[in-house]
Scaffold this motif. Structure first.
Motif, PDB file in Angstrom:
ATOM      1  N   ARG A  56       0.855  -1.192   0.000  1.00 39.10           N
ATOM      2  CA  ARG A  56       0.000   0.000   0.000  1.00 39.10           C
ATOM      3  C   ARG A  56       0.894   1.246   0.000  1.00 39.10           C
ATOM      4  O   ARG A  56       1.823   1.335   0.796  1.00 39.10           O
ATOM      5  N   PRO A  57       0.620   2.222  -0.891  1.00 43.06           N
ATOM      6  CA  PRO A  57       1.475   3.422  -0.926  1.00 43.06           C
ATOM      7  C   PRO A  57       1.189   4.352   0.256  1.00 43.06           C
ATOM      8  O   PRO A  57       0.037   4.561   0.637  1.00 43.06           O
ATOM      9  N   TYR A  58       2.263   4.896   0.805  1.00 45.19           N
ATOM     10  CA  TYR A  58       2.175   5.836   1.918  1.00 45.19           C
ATOM     11  C   TYR A  58       2.956   7.093   1.577  1.00 45.19           C
ATOM     12  O   TYR A  58       3.785   7.106   0.663  1.00 45.19           O
ATOM     13  N   GLU A  59       2.688   8.138   2.364  1.00 46.85           N
ATOM     14  CA  GLU A  59       3.378   9.412   2.193  1.00 46.85           C
ATOM     15  C   GLU A  59       4.005   9.810   3.518  1.00 46.85           C
ATOM     16  O   GLU A  59       3.365   9.746   4.563  1.00 46.85           O
ATOM     17  N   ALA A  60       5.263  10.208   3.467  1.00 52.45           N
ATOM     18  CA  ALA A  60       5.963  10.693   4.658  1.00 52.45           C
ATOM     19  C   ALA A  60       6.124  12.205   4.533  1.00 52.45           C
ATOM     20  O   ALA A  60       6.444  12.717   3.465  1.00 52.45           O
ATOM     21  N   THR A  61       5.890  12.907   5.632  1.00 56.77           N
ATOM     22  CA  THR A  61       6.100  14.348   5.672  1.00 56.77           C
ATOM     23  C   THR A  61       7.300  14.623   6.571  1.00 56.77           C
ATOM     24  O   THR A  61       7.360  14.118   7.688  1.00 56.77           O
ATOM     25  N   ILE A  62       8.235  15.398   6.051  1.00 55.66           N
ATOM     26  CA  ILE A  62       9.452  15.719   6.796  1.00 55.66           C
ATOM     27  C   ILE A  62       9.540  17.238   6.937  1.00 55.66           C
ATOM     28  O   ILE A  62       9.394  17.967   5.952  1.00 55.66           O
ATOM     29  N   VAL A  63       9.754  17.690   8.158  1.00 50.91           N
ATOM     30  CA  VAL A  63       9.958  19.105   8.456  1.00 50.91           C
ATOM     31  C   VAL A  63      11.343  19.220   9.077  1.00 50.91           C
ATOM     32  O   VAL A  63      11.688  18.459   9.978  1.00 50.91           O
ATOM     33  N   PHE A  64      12.153  20.163   8.580  1.00 48.57           N
ATOM     34  CA  PHE A  64      13.504  20.287   9.120  1.00 48.57           C
ATOM     35  C   PHE A  64      13.880  21.741   9.336  1.00 48.57           C
ATOM     36  O   PHE A  64      13.265  22.652   8.774  1.00 48.57           O
ATOM     37  N   GLU A  65      14.891  21.940  10.177  1.00 49.75           N
ATOM     38  CA  GLU A  65      15.469  23.261  10.428  1.00 49.75           C
ATOM     39  C   GLU A  65      16.965  23.161  10.206  1.00 49.75           C
ATOM     40  O   GLU A  65      17.591  22.157  10.536  1.00 49.75           O
ATOM     41  N   SER A  66      17.524  24.227   9.654  1.00 40.30           N
ATOM     42  CA  SER A  66      18.952  24.253   9.350  1.00 40.30           C
ATOM     43  C   SER A  66      19.555  25.566   9.830  1.00 40.30           C
ATOM     44  O   SER A  66      18.856  26.589   9.912  1.00 40.30           O
ATOM     45  N   ASP A  67      20.840  25.545  10.100  1.00 42.10           N
ATOM     46  CA  ASP A  67      21.562  26.782  10.414  1.00 42.10           C
ATOM     47  C   ASP A  67      21.496  27.757   9.241  1.00 42.10           C
ATOM     48  O   ASP A  67      21.588  28.961   9.414  1.00 42.10           O
ATOM     49  N   PHE A  68      21.351  27.227   8.037  1.00 49.38           N
ATOM     50  CA  PHE A  68      21.336  28.054   6.837  1.00 49.38           C
ATOM     51  C   PHE A  68      20.046  28.854   6.675  1.00 49.38           C
ATOM     52  O   PHE A  68      19.980  29.747   5.831  1.00 49.38           O
ATOM     53  N   ASP A  69      19.017  28.543   7.463  1.00 46.59           N
ATOM     54  CA  ASP A  69      17.748  29.273   7.356  1.00 46.59           C
ATOM     55  C   ASP A  69      17.935  30.758   7.641  1.00 46.59           C
ATOM     56  O   ASP A  69      17.178  31.580   7.136  1.00 46.59           O
ATOM     57  N   THR A  70      18.918  31.106   8.450  1.00 45.57           N
ATOM     58  CA  THR A  70      19.174  32.516   8.755  1.00 45.57           C
ATOM     59  C   THR A  70      19.945  33.207   7.635  1.00 45.57           C
ATOM     60  O   THR A  70      19.998  34.435   7.589  1.00 45.57           O
ATOM     61  N   ILE A  71      20.533  32.425   6.733  1.00 44.57           N
ATOM     62  CA  ILE A  71      21.306  32.993   5.626  1.00 44.57           C
ATOM     63  C   ILE A  71      20.422  33.187   4.399  1.00 44.57           C
ATOM     64  O   ILE A  71      20.377  34.262   3.814  1.00 44.57           O
ATOM     65  N   LEU A  72      19.714  32.123   4.022  1.00 38.95           N
ATOM     66  CA  LEU A  72      18.870  32.129   2.825  1.00 38.95           C
ATOM     67  C   LEU A  72      17.648  31.252   3.044  1.00 38.95           C
ATOM     68  O   LEU A  72      17.733  30.242   3.728  1.00 38.95           O
ATOM     69  N   PRO A  73      16.520  31.598   2.410  1.00 38.60           N
ATOM     70  CA  PRO A  73      15.390  30.665   2.439  1.00 38.60           C
ATOM     71  C   PRO A  73      15.722  29.439   1.582  1.00 38.60           C
ATOM     72  O   PRO A  73      16.648  29.480   0.769  1.00 38.60           O
ATOM     73  N   PRO A  74      14.979  28.348   1.747  1.00 37.71           N
ATOM     74  CA  PRO A  74      15.295  27.137   0.980  1.00 37.71           C
ATOM     75  C   PRO A  74      15.352  27.358  -0.522  1.00 37.71           C
ATOM     76  O   PRO A  74      16.202  26.816  -1.199  1.00 37.71           O
ATOM     77  N   VAL A  75      14.447  28.153  -1.084  1.00 36.82           N
ATOM     78  CA  VAL A  75      14.463  28.410  -2.526  1.00 36.82           C
ATOM     79  C   VAL A  75      14.334  29.904  -2.750  1.00 36.82           C
ATOM     80  O   VAL A  75      13.498  30.565  -2.138  1.00 36.82           O
ATOM     81  N   GLN A  76      15.170  30.425  -3.634  1.00 33.81           N
ATOM     82  CA  GLN A  76      15.106  31.842  -3.971  1.00 33.81           C
ATOM     83  C   GLN A  76      14.348  31.986  -5.286  1.00 33.81           C
ATOM     84  O   GLN A  76      14.884  31.699  -6.348  1.00 33.81           O
ATOM     85  N   ILE A  77      13.104  32.424  -5.208  1.00 35.18           N
ATOM     86  CA  ILE A  77      12.315  32.548  -6.429  1.00 35.18           C
ATOM     87  C   ILE A  77      11.906  33.987  -6.718  1.00 35.18           C
ATOM     88  O   ILE A  77      11.343  34.266  -7.763  1.00 35.18           O
ATOM     89  N   ASP A  78      12.210  34.893  -5.818  1.00 38.73           N
ATOM     90  CA  ASP A  78      11.817  36.279  -6.054  1.00 38.73           C
ATOM     91  C   ASP A  78      12.941  37.056  -6.739  1.00 38.73           C
ATOM     92  O   ASP A  78      14.076  36.612  -6.832  1.00 38.73           O
ATOM     93  N   ALA A  79      12.608  38.207  -7.243  1.00 40.27           N
ATOM     94  CA  ALA A  79      13.552  39.008  -8.018  1.00 40.27           C
ATOM     95  C   ALA A  79      14.638  39.636  -7.151  1.00 40.27           C
ATOM     96  O   ALA A  79      15.686  40.022  -7.668  1.00 40.27           O
ATOM     97  N   ILE A  80      14.405  39.750  -5.857  1.00 40.76           N
ATOM     98  CA  ILE A  80      15.393  40.401  -5.001  1.00 40.76           C
ATOM     99  C   ILE A  80      16.291  39.391  -4.291  1.00 40.76           C
ATOM    100  O   ILE A  80      16.832  39.658  -3.234  1.00 40.76           O
ATOM    101  N   SER A  81      16.459  38.233  -4.871  1.00 37.94           N
ATOM    102  CA  SER A  81      17.316  37.207  -4.284  1.00 37.94           C
ATOM    103  C   SER A  81      18.764  37.682  -4.267  1.00 37.94           C
ATOM    104  O   SER A  81      19.179  38.505  -5.071  1.00 37.94           O
ATOM    105  N   ASP A  82      19.520  37.127  -3.352  1.00 38.11           N
ATOM    106  CA  ASP A  82      20.930  37.468  -3.211  1.00 38.11           C
ATOM    107  C   ASP A  82      21.727  36.747  -4.304  1.00 38.11           C
ATOM    108  O   ASP A  82      21.774  35.530  -4.345  1.00 38.11           O
TER     109      ASP A  82
END
Length: 174
Positions: A56-82
């Protein structure tokens, strides 16, 4: 008499210099060793049942925190990205291993995906045998920094990485 004193002082200096060099060499050997980094560098929570049904197929949800969260968001999709920094997060899913797990070197890569958010799902997890298994995964979080010289020319790139192994014991029933 002065020749004897000079020779004595020279001998003491030569012996003490040699000893200092040996100490320096020993320190270099110790600091030059580069141990493997532990793969336990992120905080995470995995939402996945402890007991599941066969085929039977199942789905796992993973939530994580990283030290890098204070540097950059996980994905830069806006025009004002660094433009001097880039962050890439990858999740590697391995084939489930029958418990007890003997060796991490027996892991077989099943799939990988880029993670777009700090909360993501791994879908279509199917176990084809009854028994106790270990679900295995690896989150690989990487930031790339571009360095520029005084004239504005890029002169180097630096990578910083964090890794987190994920293991979840699961009982598969009919």
């Amino acid at each position: 008499m002065t020749h004897k004193i000079i020779i004595f002082v020279l001998m003491i200096l030569l012996c003490s210099c040699k000893k200092d060099n040996e100490d320096i060499d020993e320190n270099l050997k110790i600091t030059s060793e580069n141990p493997q980094p532990p793969y336990n560098q992120l905080k995470y929570k995995m939402i996945f049942p402890d007991t599941i049904q066969l085929n039977r197929p199942y789905e796992a949800t993973i939530v994580f925190e990283s030290d890098f969260d204070t540097i950059l968001p996980p994905v830069q999709i806006d025009a004002i990205s660094d433009s001097t920094k880039t962050r890439l997060i990858t999740f590697y899913q391995f084939e489930p291993i029958k418990s007890p797990m003997k060796d991490e070197n027996d892991l077989i890569l099943k799939d990988s995906m880029f993670v777009l958010n700090k909360k993501f799902s791994v879908k279509n997890i199917v176990f084809k045998e009854k028994g106790t298994f270990t679900f295995c995964g690896l989150i690989f979080d990487e930031v790339m920094y571009n360095y520029y010289d005084n004239k504005g020319k890029r002169d180097s790139i630096h990578f910083t990485r964090r890794k987190q192994q994920i293991f979840k014991n699961v009982v598969v029933i009919d």
